[in-house]
Scaffold this active site. Structure first.
Site, mmCIF file in Angstrom:
data_model
loop_
_atom_site.group_PDB
_atom_site.id
_atom_site.type_symbol
_atom_site.label_atom_id
_atom_site.label_comp_id
_atom_site.label_asym_id
_atom_site.label_seq_id
_atom_site.Cartn_x
_atom_site.Cartn_y
_atom_site.Cartn_z
ATOM 1 N N TYR A 1 0.805 -1.267 0.169
ATOM 2 C CA TYR A 1 0.020 -0.163 0.140
ATOM 3 C C TYR A 1 0.832 1.292 -0.015
ATOM 4 O O TYR A 1 0.149 2.307 -0.406
ATOM 5 C CB TYR A 1 -0.889 -0.050 1.248
ATOM 6 C CG TYR A 1 -2.528 -0.447 0.986
ATOM 7 C CD1 TYR A 1 -2.709 -1.007 -0.201
ATOM 8 C CD2 TYR A 1 -3.307 -0.273 2.135
ATOM 9 C CE1 TYR A 1 -4.006 -1.574 -0.444
ATOM 10 C CE2 TYR A 1 -4.520 -0.905 1.969
ATOM 11 C CZ TYR A 1 -4.942 -1.544 0.524
ATOM 12 O OH TYR A 1 -6.298 -1.950 0.376
ATOM 13 N N LYS B 1 6.819 -14.085 4.646
ATOM 14 C CA LYS B 1 7.489 -14.854 3.665
ATOM 15 C C LYS B 1 8.787 -14.644 3.882
ATOM 16 O O LYS B 1 9.750 -13.940 3.047
ATOM 17 C CB LYS B 1 7.067 -14.571 2.135
ATOM 18 C CG LYS B 1 7.546 -15.502 1.066
ATOM 19 C CD LYS B 1 7.141 -16.865 1.021
ATOM 20 C CE LYS B 1 7.759 -17.627 -0.076
ATOM 21 N NZ LYS B 1 7.886 -19.111 0.249
ATOM 22 N N ASP C 1 3.246 -19.142 2.141
ATOM 23 C CA ASP C 1 2.782 -20.147 1.167
ATOM 24 C C ASP C 1 2.154 -21.493 2.224
ATOM 25 O O ASP C 1 1.264 -21.917 1.685
ATOM 26 C CB ASP C 1 3.757 -20.704 0.382
ATOM 27 C CG ASP C 1 5.097 -20.841 1.099
ATOM 28 O OD1 ASP C 1 5.318 -20.376 2.377
ATOM 29 O OD2 ASP C 1 6.154 -21.676 0.615
ATOM 30 N N ASP D 1 -4.029 -9.739 2.160
ATOM 31 C CA ASP D 1 -5.053 -9.497 1.045
ATOM 32 C C ASP D 1 -5.475 -10.891 0.439
ATOM 33 O O ASP D 1 -6.480 -11.426 0.112
ATOM 34 C CB ASP D 1 -4.445 -8.746 -0.318
ATOM 35 C CG ASP D 1 -5.337 -8.097 -1.139
ATOM 36 O OD1 ASP D 1 -6.426 -8.389 -0.882
ATOM 37 O OD2 ASP D 1 -4.993 -7.642 -2.306
#
Ligand code: NAP
Length: 425
Positions: free
Chosen positions: A161, A231, A288, A312
């Protein structure tokens, strides 16, 4: 205390909500609060008034009265003010602390920021919160959708963002390429030829305040686990750092008996670690893997805290497991302020036809009630919605997936929920 606006009236029969302690998220909510509402664009014109009707019924049934203050943005903002996001609207939401909005269409064309992002950033609603739980009777692609009961906290102001990108072929992208290659010494990763480059910031301040909100929510709502999702094995200094800062919050800011910061080795040595019985466990997972666990071991997760982009993906995927967009509620939390809004957009092709499902906006209002401390009204909304759906009364989006359901228009469906509120109260 009186607020003044250019083109909207403050209802004279309501009392403004007051801030008691901003840092502690403490509000003084009267029994007749003034609550700004934006109905929204597209299907917002259908679901906005329908949700308002249901929320009002739940407030009344629990002995309260909401003084709604209609404010305008998007299409209605352009009609009334010739502006997408008038100051009146921003100020009303800012000053009244608790508000709800329907979806807003992002105008297509250069120079338009998403109005939703603009509102969240202007008023520093730094966490986007989505409770994802199954309602009996809703069609779901999962075998055991009832195992899903998660609340996702998505950072709302930084990461992508606040990301900066440079377009291929521009002078700027060539300057960045040169800087990265010549000044920073990464000359083996940038191939010749067209290239796009982006950077994304993740700060200690932004990460810690988001994780703090998630942990506080878990403590207040008797949830046993907060999972930090990043991640970090690949993006060590942004996403990896997010989870490290988050673990620091867990370790340093709460007593051990209240919050237990799980070491990475926990999964191998679980038996040997003494986990305080009632403590909220804070752990970290790779993004993941988390997308898999969410489907395969749904009931092992409770509260998730994530940087913007992971949030998101993960919150949409979680929403799909329990029946999709017409159902999924959300809210933006700041410090002692909340702006509730459904996850879905303005679905232009369904607009103005008394078709759209008002459940997502209604349940967003439930989240708003919860934030206001109106737990009885919040529960009543949920129970009445569930009772309506499980009795087979649904809008078109669910009816088309069910065998024996009765298809109702937006208004009639909202009326059926109101009837159930009156019956259950
Ligand atoms: P969308 O408005 O969420 O709609 C996509 C599809 O989802 C609809 O066509 C409909 O599917 C289904 N759907 C969504 N809400 C529903 C509801 N309440 N009841 C029943 N079905 C529902 O996504 P979009 O078409 O990508 O976006 C349209 C506009 O909304 C864009 O301008 C976007 O920027 C904006 N938007 C705003 C927000 C926000 O205000 N927070 C969020 C997302 C998007 P079927 O047609 O198959 O029935």
């Amino acid at each position: 205390m009186g607020f003044e606006y250019d083109k909207v009236e403050v209802p004279s029969d309501g009392t403004p909500i007051q801030v008691v302690d901003e840092d502690a998220d403490e509000l003084d909510v009267p029994e007749n609060p003034i609550v700004p509402i934006i109905h929204g664009d597209g299907i917002g014109k259908d679901v906005g008034p329908a949700a308002q009707k249901v929320l009002e019924a739940a407030a009344n049934a629990t002995g309260r009265e909401i003084s709604w203050m209609r404010v305008y943005a998007g299409e209605s903002g352009r009609e009334k003010y010739d502006e997408n996001l008038p100051d009146d609207t921003v100020n009303a939401i800012d000053e009244h602390r608790v508000a709800i909005k329907g979806p807003l269409t992002t105008p297509v064309g250069a120079g338009f920021r998403s109005l939703n992002v603009a509102l969240r950033q202007t008023l520093d609603f730094y966490s986007n919160v989505r409770p994802t739980y199954y309602l009996d009777g809703v069609p779901s692609p999962m075998k055991s959708p009832e195992e899903m009961d998660m609340v996702t906290f998505r950072e709302n102001t930084e990461d992508v963002y606040a990301g900066i990108e440079w377009e291929e072929g521009t002078e700027e992208v060539e300057q960045v390429r040169e800087f990265v290659e010549d000044e920073m010494g990464f000359d083996d990763v940038m191939h010749d030829g067209p290239i796009g480059i982006g950077i994304k910031p993740i700060t200690e301040f932004g990460s810690k305040r988001l994780v703090r909100k998630a942990i506080d929510y878990a403590i207040e709502h008797d949830r046993d686990k907060v999972t930090l999702v990043g991640k970090g094995n690949i993006m060590k200094f942004t996403e990896g750092q997010f989870t490290e800062w988050g673990m620091e919050v867990a370790e340093e800011e709460y007593p051990d008996e209240e919050v237990f910061a799980a070491p990475d080795s926990l999964w191998e040595t679980q038996d040997e670690i003494d986990i305080p019985e009632d403590a909220v466990m804070v752990e970290s997972r790779l993004a993941d893997a988390m997308l898999q666990w969410m489907q395969l071991r749904t009931d092992e997760f409770s509260v998730l805290a994530m940087p913007n982009l992971n949030g998101d993906y993960l919150s949409d995927a979680a929403g799909a497991q329990i029946g999709g967009l017409g159902i999924a509620p959300g809210a933006n939390f700041g410090d002692a302020r909340v702006l509730a809004e459904p996850v879905h957009g303005s679905a232009p092709k369904r607009a103005g036809q008394n078709m759209a499902n008002p459940t997502a906006m209604t349940l967003s209002g439930r989240l708003m009630f919860d934030y206001m401390g109106w737990k009885d009204a919040a529960d009543l909304v949920r129970d009445a919605v569930e009772e309506t759906i499980s009795s087979g009364k649904v809008t078109y989006d669910l009816e088309r997936q069910l065998d024996d359901a009765e298809k109702l228009g937006t208004d009639e469906y909202a009326d059926a929920i109101v009837d159930n509120i009156e019956e259950l109260a």
